[in-house]
Write an enzyme that holds these catalytic residues in place. Structure first.
Site, short mmCIF file in Angstrom:
data_model
loop_
_atom_site.label_atom_id
_atom_site.label_comp_id
_atom_site.label_asym_id
_atom_site.label_seq_id
_atom_site.Cartn_x
_atom_site.Cartn_y
_atom_site.Cartn_z
N CYS B 85 0.83 -1.20 0.00
CA CYS B 85 0.00 0.00 0.00
C CYS B 85 0.87 1.26 0.00
O CYS B 85 1.50 1.56 -1.00
CB CYS B 85 -0.99 -0.05 1.15
SG CYS B 85 -2.37 1.09 0.96
N HIS B 202 -3.46 -5.62 1.29
CA HIS B 202 -2.76 -5.80 2.57
C HIS B 202 -2.69 -7.28 2.95
O HIS B 202 -3.58 -7.77 3.67
CB HIS B 202 -3.50 -5.04 3.68
CG HIS B 202 -3.31 -3.57 3.63
ND1 HIS B 202 -2.32 -2.91 4.33
CD2 HIS B 202 -3.97 -2.61 2.93
CE1 HIS B 202 -2.40 -1.61 4.08
NE2 HIS B 202 -3.38 -1.40 3.24
N GLU B 204 -0.97 -8.71 5.11
CA GLU B 204 -0.84 -8.92 6.57
C GLU B 204 -2.20 -8.99 7.26
O GLU B 204 -2.30 -9.43 8.39
CB GLU B 204 0.04 -7.81 7.18
CG GLU B 204 -0.63 -6.45 7.40
CD GLU B 204 -0.71 -5.58 6.14
OE1 GLU B 204 -0.43 -6.10 5.05
OE2 GLU B 204 -1.06 -4.39 6.27
#
Lengths: 78, 231
Positions: B85, B202, B204
């Protein structure tokens, strides 16, 4: 003390979504004679002197102030 | 495998990224933007957020951080770098990846889980994915409308540098499937040598079942397995 005014806009051919939206909004307010709206950034720099000023401005614009992949700029020195 | 998560002023996904990496078995540490060393990590991650408040342009100021010189050297010598990002935006501004980001076409901040098709599964970041596999990973951004000129796009496609593309539920890269309007539905890409990876989604946030998807884990685990295979 020279004052430098830098105008940054998206390069031609790149869709300016903010400009398009504002153009539509103007149209809906009855301003129908506007062909195009471009949204950009205005930066104002005050220099101590005008030594190599054009060269410095160009370098600043290429290095940090604009992204040459998507943006063009013009400037005036007052 | 040692991973480093770089923190810039305004980063806000560093803890999620740190936790995800530790959860996946990485030995993780934080790297401060004013550090001049990468602490001998094997993988550098630039996390999401709003470095320097996104002033001027996303990533435009962070790219001049002290640590970025070291990251450029690390990348040039083949080290693995992932920009997520805002981290992706920083890599673009730094010229470590080609192209630039524009405002989302809708002019809306978009926060949703998207379908991503793996376009190249031979990379250190995708070797645990099937060819054309669809991953479900969230996006969360205002400026993810990827742009590159025609010549640059051709080069990306010719070198198989496009890693992830936004697709619809049928796996098709239709114009509507790119929520931000990204050119050629590009959600993630690598540099020419395939060791620097930038992506808007994302991963994660998709590493445990409780988060709704574990697909993001595959990207990190690919890097881990690729490194272990080398050493």
């Amino acid at each position: 003390m020279p004052k430098v005014k830098i105008y940054v806009t998206l390069r031609d051919g790149i869709l300016d979504v903010q400009g398009k939206m504002i153009h539509r909004a103007l149209g809906s307010l009855g301003y129908e004679n506007v062909d195009e709206v471009k949204v950009g950034k205005y930066l104002q720099l005050e220099f101590e002197d005008d030594a190599d000023i054009d060269q410095k401005i160009k370098k600043m614009c290429e290095q940090l102030l604009t992204n040459p992949v998507i943006e063009d700029y013009t400037y005036e020195v007052e | 495998m040692k991973a480093g998560v770089v923190i810039f002023p305004g980063s806000n996904c560093e803890t999620d990224t740190y936790d995800a990496l530790n959860y996946l078995g990485f030995n993780t540490e934080y790297i401060w933007h004013r550090d001049s060393s990468l602490h001998k990590v094997d993988l550098v991650i630039l996390p999401g957020g709003f470095s320097y408040g996104d002033y001027l342009r996303c990533g435009a100021v962070a790219r001049f951080s002290e640590i970025m010189e070291e990251i450029s050297r690390f990348a040039d010598s083949g080290g693995l770098v992932i920009g997520i990002c805002n981290g992706f935006q920083i890599l673009l501004e730094a010229g470590l990846l080609p192209g630039a980001m524009l405002h989302n076409k809708s002019l809306k901040f978009i926060c949703q889980t998207v379908n991503l098709r793996v376009e190249n599964n031979t990379l250190p970041f995708t070797n645990q994915c099937g060819a054309g596999e669809i991953l479900r990973i969230p996006i969360n951004h205002y400026e993810g409308n990827y742009f590159i000129d025609d010549e640059g796009l051709k080069e990306l496609e010719d070198n198989s540098q496009v890693v992830l593309r936004y697709v619809d539920e049928n796996g098709e890269a239709t114009a509507d499937a790119a929520p931000n309007g990204a050119l050629a539905n590009i959600a993630g890409l690598t540099n020419k040598s395939g060791n620097v990876f930038g992506l808007m989604p994302h991963p994660e946030r998709a590493v445990e079942e409780i988060l709704g998807s574990v697909d993001g884990a595959k990207l990190f685990l690919s890097a881990k397995i690729s490194k272990e295979a080398v050493s």
